[in-house]
Design a protein around this motif. Structure first.
Motif, PDB file in Angstrom:
ATOM      1  N   TYR A  95      -7.109  27.211   9.991  1.00 57.16           N
ATOM      2  CA  TYR A  95      -6.349  27.379  11.237  1.00 57.16           C
ATOM      3  C   TYR A  95      -6.809  26.453  12.357  1.00 57.16           C
ATOM      4  N   PHE A  96      -7.836  25.650  12.088  1.00 55.66           N
ATOM      5  CA  PHE A  96      -8.344  24.759  13.134  1.00 55.66           C
ATOM      6  C   PHE A  96      -7.230  23.857  13.668  1.00 55.66           C
ATOM      7  N   GLY A  97      -7.051  23.861  14.962  1.00 57.45           N
ATOM      8  CA  GLY A  97      -6.094  22.944  15.593  1.00 57.45           C
ATOM      9  C   GLY A  97      -4.634  23.311  15.435  1.00 57.45           C
ATOM     10  N   GLU A  98      -4.347  24.517  14.923  1.00 55.41           N
ATOM     11  CA  GLU A  98      -2.934  24.818  14.685  1.00 55.41           C
ATOM     12  C   GLU A  98      -2.129  24.998  15.975  1.00 55.41           C
ATOM     13  N   ALA A 115       0.390  17.571  13.567  1.00 56.48           N
ATOM     14  CA  ALA A 115       1.661  18.160  14.000  1.00 56.48           C
ATOM     15  C   ALA A 115       2.658  17.063  14.354  1.00 56.48           C
ATOM     16  N   GLN A 116       2.158  16.012  15.012  1.00 52.08           N
ATOM     17  CA  GLN A 116       3.044  14.922  15.417  1.00 52.08           C
ATOM     18  C   GLN A 116       3.776  14.320  14.229  1.00 52.08           C
ATOM     19  N   SER A 117       3.063  14.213  13.110  1.00 50.59           N
ATOM     20  CA  SER A 117       3.673  13.541  11.961  1.00 50.59           C
ATOM     21  C   SER A 117       4.918  14.283  11.479  1.00 50.59           C
ATOM     22  N   GLY A 118       5.017  15.573  11.781  1.00 49.59           N
ATOM     23  CA  GLY A 118       6.200  16.308  11.370  1.00 49.59           C
ATOM     24  C   GLY A 118       7.344  16.234  12.374  1.00 49.59           C
ATOM     25  N   TYR A 119       7.085  15.742  13.571  1.00 45.54           N
ATOM     26  CA  TYR A 119       8.103  15.810  14.621  1.00 45.54           C
ATOM     27  C   TYR A 119       8.422  14.473  15.276  1.00 45.54           C
ATOM     28  N   LEU A 120       7.625  13.452  14.963  1.00 44.64           N
ATOM     29  CA  LEU A 120       7.835  12.166  15.634  1.00 44.64           C
ATOM     30  C   LEU A 120       7.950  11.035  14.621  1.00 44.64           C
ATOM     31  N   SER A 121       8.649   9.980  15.044  1.00 45.27           N
ATOM     32  CA  SER A 121       8.748   8.800  14.183  1.00 45.27           C
ATOM     33  C   SER A 121       7.407   8.065  14.189  1.00 45.27           C
ATOM     34  N   LYS A 122       7.240   7.201  13.171  1.00 45.52           N
ATOM     35  CA  LYS A 122       5.994   6.429  13.086  1.00 45.52           C
ATOM     36  C   LYS A 122       5.765   5.616  14.348  1.00 45.52           C
ATOM     37  N   SER A 123       6.856   5.031  14.853  1.00 44.63           N
ATOM     38  CA  SER A 123       6.682   4.155  16.020  1.00 44.63           C
ATOM     39  C   SER A 123       6.293   4.962  17.262  1.00 44.63           C
ATOM     40  N   ALA A 124       6.795   6.197  17.373  1.00 45.36           N
ATOM     41  CA  ALA A 124       6.411   7.020  18.532  1.00 45.36           C
ATOM     42  C   ALA A 124       4.937   7.408  18.429  1.00 45.36           C
ATOM     43  N   SER A 127     -16.952  35.842  17.831  1.00 46.67           N
ATOM     44  CA  SER A 127     -16.074  35.452  16.744  1.00 46.67           C
ATOM     45  C   SER A 127     -14.625  35.386  17.237  1.00 46.67           C
ATOM     46  N   ASP A 128     -14.262  36.292  18.122  1.00 45.82           N
ATOM     47  CA  ASP A 128     -12.915  36.308  18.677  1.00 45.82           C
ATOM     48  C   ASP A 128     -12.626  35.055  19.505  1.00 45.82           C
ATOM     49  N   PHE A 129     -13.515  34.756  20.449  1.00 51.26           N
ATOM     50  CA  PHE A 129     -13.209  33.586  21.289  1.00 51.26           C
ATOM     51  C   PHE A 129     -13.344  32.286  20.502  1.00 51.26           C
ATOM     52  N   GLU A 130     -14.229  32.286  19.508  1.00 50.14           N
ATOM     53  CA  GLU A 130     -14.359  31.090  18.676  1.00 50.14           C
ATOM     54  C   GLU A 130     -13.064  30.824  17.914  1.00 50.14           C
ATOM     55  N   GLN A 131     -12.503  31.896  17.378  1.00 48.53           N
ATOM     56  CA  GLN A 131     -11.243  31.721  16.645  1.00 48.53           C
ATOM     57  C   GLN A 131     -10.160  31.166  17.537  1.00 48.53           C
ATOM     58  N   LYS A 132     -10.079  31.731  18.732  1.00 54.26           N
ATOM     59  CA  LYS A 132      -9.076  31.243  19.680  1.00 54.26           C
ATOM     60  C   LYS A 132      -9.331  29.765  20.000  1.00 54.26           C
ATOM     61  N   ALA A 133     -10.598  29.446  20.170  1.00 48.25           N
ATOM     62  CA  ALA A 133     -10.959  28.063  20.478  1.00 48.25           C
ATOM     63  C   ALA A 133     -10.641  27.137  19.299  1.00 48.25           C
ATOM     64  N   HIS A 134     -10.954  27.589  18.106  1.00 49.57           N
ATOM     65  CA  HIS A 134     -10.691  26.757  16.930  1.00 49.57           C
ATOM     66  C   HIS A 134      -9.203  26.486  16.769  1.00 49.57           C
ATOM     67  N   ARG A 135      -8.377  27.512  17.008  1.00 47.85           N
ATOM     68  CA  ARG A 135      -6.932  27.287  16.922  1.00 47.85           C
ATOM     69  C   ARG A 135      -6.490  26.200  17.892  1.00 47.85           C
ATOM     70  N   LEU A 136      -7.228  26.120  19.014  1.00 50.72           N
ATOM     71  CA  LEU A 136      -6.895  25.115  20.020  1.00 50.72           C
ATOM     72  C   LEU A 136      -7.605  23.784  19.772  1.00 50.72           C
TER      73      LEU A 136
END
Ligand code: ADP
Ligand code: MG
Length: 710
Positions: A14-17, A24-33, A255-264
């Motif tokens: 879940y890191f960075g989700e 994430a960009q690769s699913g929503y933006l063109s290569k040139s963007a 553990s709670d705040f770490e998880q929140k942080a990891h998602r971010l």
């Protein structure tokens, strides 16, 4: 999301989700963007308008798919941690129809009504418009609060006339300057280096306190620290907390705040107890400096937001409890080339070591030359309780490098022969043992320590935004590297070979700055005396330290490098004086109220009970001698109540007098010299009352309750 498949378990699943990063960009933006963003991040140039529209649209689609309906420009004004103003993507197109839109323009720039943010006088109300502008080098993210997700776009915040009103804008400028300066110097050693980046790893210390107790302490609630409180029988003396077992409830919170942080996408890695009871630390893996600063700011918000769910409050204040270690934020800083070399990592060959020594000595020299400014960069009312208050670290800016490097520098300085021209082996710098990385002495008393492959600025306050000290550090190092290069080039122009020139300038610089190197106990009284002999300043009070921002040398430094205009610097300094005043003024109000409404009434209650007891005992025939202990107590309490009342009145009067002064600087200096000492006097009286009082009459939770978490 592609990486969240079965091959990923644990944090990586879940890191960075919640981040609109490369994946994430690769699913929503063109290569040139994506390329356009990449260029903007690495070369700092503005994103083309049409591409901005595409990026905004992709970001919006991603955010909508993750449940967000609103977006906000997220910025760091000069007071408080972060600011947001939410706008929805939604646009009605008819009575019962609508669409979601997000344009490149809305992504790139916004005009929050920002008149209430501190501007140090830059923005008069008639030109209250400040605007926020997108910082593509820090990815957008989804912040969740109360189950609502909002797309946050990191931005800088500037006035309509172009002056920076936040922490980030100048930080980005200093990064550009120090990257360039470091790259230029790197070219002496490796022509292939075309850029450098700055890394930062922030260790964050904090206290936890039970939320129910927190709500019973107006001082914790409004000032973030206890203003009164008698030392507990068992405080820090036992030193059994450090690296001890983490209490269960605390573990759940972490553990709670770490998880929140990891998602971010905040790469937290370590957690442990700190020295003081109730004190803890967390640290991420280091990152690119701008991102690390954003992440630390965000982390503080997350920690504060989720502590309640676990029955806690987070105290980020530098000194919540008297007599118990305070909290800092160690800023681990280093420079890395785009070829992957850490410039502060000692190498295994003489050539690499000359490069290492070059950067090493230049940083030390920068700290020596601008120690005052570095001290000013961490000056706050709260940090005063650590620096210069017999506690880690002292207000004297010195550099710790450890014995091994101390010897290396001594050898380097004393060796006068420059060897044969052009011959690399002539450099003759002893190989710095690789072992150094592991054996760096852990001198915890130094404000600025070299720890193996990075410098660690430890005097930064735990609640501070790291940007202020990093702005100064980046600037002074950039300036030093530029001066260094000018001197080396001048020698080369006179016909000296490169190595000889480098060594000659380094040696001179080292000789001029080595006084700042200190490996002993930074808390000792001997160091205060020794530092004075060496001519190093010991500026104990922040109200005095802040003046360094406006010294001739600082103004020249910042304006020459284009970091701050004179006006911006003045405004920032003004804001810092103002902050100092606000803090002391608020603390004095809270303190006066607590003394008047809690401490004195407690003492009187107890006193009445004793008086009652005495008169009853006398009534049934006991002699005065037989109740002398009670009478003693009564007398003591009476005199303490009188003192508390007199001091309380005096405190109010002194605050009023100080606040009448026209300039923030004068107000700050008066609060510092006239009001702060009264805090101590009142506290002594109050703590004595607490010591004497019956627990059942004492209106406040005591230290022993506050610092115990399990
Ligand atoms: P401590 O100083 O308490 O031993 P750690 O060794 O865990 O702490 O590291 C402190 C911080 O320094 C971490 O955030 C780590 O990622 C960071 N760090 C390590 N190497 C570097 C580097 N080269 N540049 C910047 N930060 C670094
Ligand atoms: Mg450390």
């Amino acid at each position: 999301m592609s990486k969240k498949d079965k091959h990923h378990r644990g944090i990586s699943s879940y890191f960075g989700e919640m981040v609109f990063g490369p994946e994430a960009q690769s699913g929503y933006l063109s290569k040139s963007a994506i390329q356009e963003i990449h260029k903007a991040v690495n070369d700092g140039h503005a994103i083309d308008r049409s591409k901005a529209d595409e990026v905004a649209n992709g970001m919006k689609e991603w955010a909508l798919e993750h449940g967000a309906t609103h977006y906000t420009h997220w910025f760091q004004p000069l007071r408080g941690t972060t600011a947001e103003k939410h706008d929805s993507f939604f646009e009605p197109t008819g009575i019962d129809t609508g669409i979601e839109v997000f344009s490149g323009k809305a992504l790139a720039q916004q005009e929050p009504d920002a008149s209430s943010f501190p501007s140090g006088g830059i923005r008069n109300t008639f030109e209250a418009r400040g605007y926020t502008a997108w910082d593509p080098s820090s990815p957008a993210f989804l912040l969740e609060k109360g189950g609502v997700r909002t797309l946050c776009i990191p931005t800088i915040f500037v006035s309509y006339t172009g002056e920076a009103l936040d922490y980030k804008a100048p930080l980005l400028k200093t990064l550009a300057v120090v990257r360039k300066a470091a790259t230029e110097v790197c070219k002496y050693f490796d022509e292939k280096v075309s850029d450098c980046s700055v890394s930062l790893g922030v260790e964050q210390e904090y206290f936890l306190v039970r939320e129910d107790l927190y709500h019973q302490r107006p001082d914790l609630m409004y000032a973030g620290r206890t203003l009164i409180g008698h030392a507990p029988a068992k405080g820090q003396q036992m030193e059994d907390h450090y690296f001890g077992a983490i209490p269960t409830k605390v573990q759940a919170f972490m553990s709670d705040f770490e998880q929140k942080a990891h998602r971010l996408g905040i790469p937290l890695r370590t957690r442990h107890n700190e020295v003081a009871p109730g004190q803890f630390e967390c640290a991420p893996q280091f990152e690119s400096l701008n991102l690390a600063v954003d992440h630390n700011t965000l982390l503080m918000d997350i920690m504060e937001a989720c502590a309640s769910d676990h029955g806690f409050r987070v105290l980020l204040h530098e000194k919540p409890y008297k007599g118990i270690n305070g909290s800092g934020k160690h800023n681990n800083w280093s420079l890395v080339t785009n070829t992957g070399v850490n410039l502060l990592s000692p190498g295994s060959s003489p050539q690499e070591n000359l490069q290492f020594l070059t950067f090493f000595i230049n940083v030390i020299k920068a700290v020596y030359d601008h120690a005052d400014l570095l001290r000013a960069s961490i000056a706050t009312a709260a940090n005063d309780h650590r620096l210069g208050a017999n506690e880690a670290p002292p207000a004297i800016m010195s550099v710790f490098i450890g014995d091994t490097l101390q010897h290396v520098l001594e050898d380097f300085e004393n060796q006068t022969s420059t060897g044969k021209k052009g011959s690399k082996t002539s450099i003759n710098i002893p190989n710095i043992p690789e072992i150094l990385l592991d054996n760096t002495d852990r001198n915890r008393t130094s404000p600025f320590a070299f720890t193996g492959n990075k410098f660690e600025f430890r005097a930064v306050g735990s609640s501070d935004n790291c940007a202020s000290p990093m702005v100064v550090l980046n600037t002074i190092v950039a300036n030093q590297l530029m001066q260094f290069k000018t001197k080396v080039d001048a020698l080369i122009a006179k016909g000296k070979d490169k190595e000889t020139a480098l060594r000659e300038v380094l040696r001179k610089d080292l000789t001029s700055c080595k006084k700042v190197i200190f490996g002993g106990n930074g808390y000792s009284d001997e160091w205060v005396v020794e530092a004075k002999k060496r001519g190093l300043k010991n500026i104990r009070h922040s109200a005095e330290a802040l003046a360094a921002y406006m010294s001739k040398a600082s103004v020249e430094l910042f304006t020459n490098l284009g970091i701050f205009s004179h006006k911006e610097l003045e405004a920032r300094t003004e804001i810092r004086y103002e902050s100092f005043c606000l803090t002391i003024e608020l603390e004095s109000k809270v303190l006066t109220e607590m003394i008047q409404n809690m401490v004195i009434p407690s003492a009187i209650r107890y006193q009445s009970r004793i008086a009652d007891n005495v008169s009853k005992l006398l009534n049934i025939g006991l002699t005065k001698d037989q109740v002398s202990a009670q009478i003693d107590l009564l007398t003591q309490l009476s005199s303490l109540i009188n003192s508390a009342q007199v001091l309380n009145n005096k405190l109010s009067a002194e605050v009023d007098k100080a606040m009448e002064k026209e300039h923030a600087k004068d107000r700050a200096l008066a609060l510092n010299s006239k009001v702060k000492p009264l805090f101590e006097e009142i506290r002594a009286v109050s703590d004595e009352i607490e010591r004497l009082c019956d627990d059942s009459d004492w209106a406040l939770p005591k230290y022993r309750e506050l610092i115990t978490l399990n």
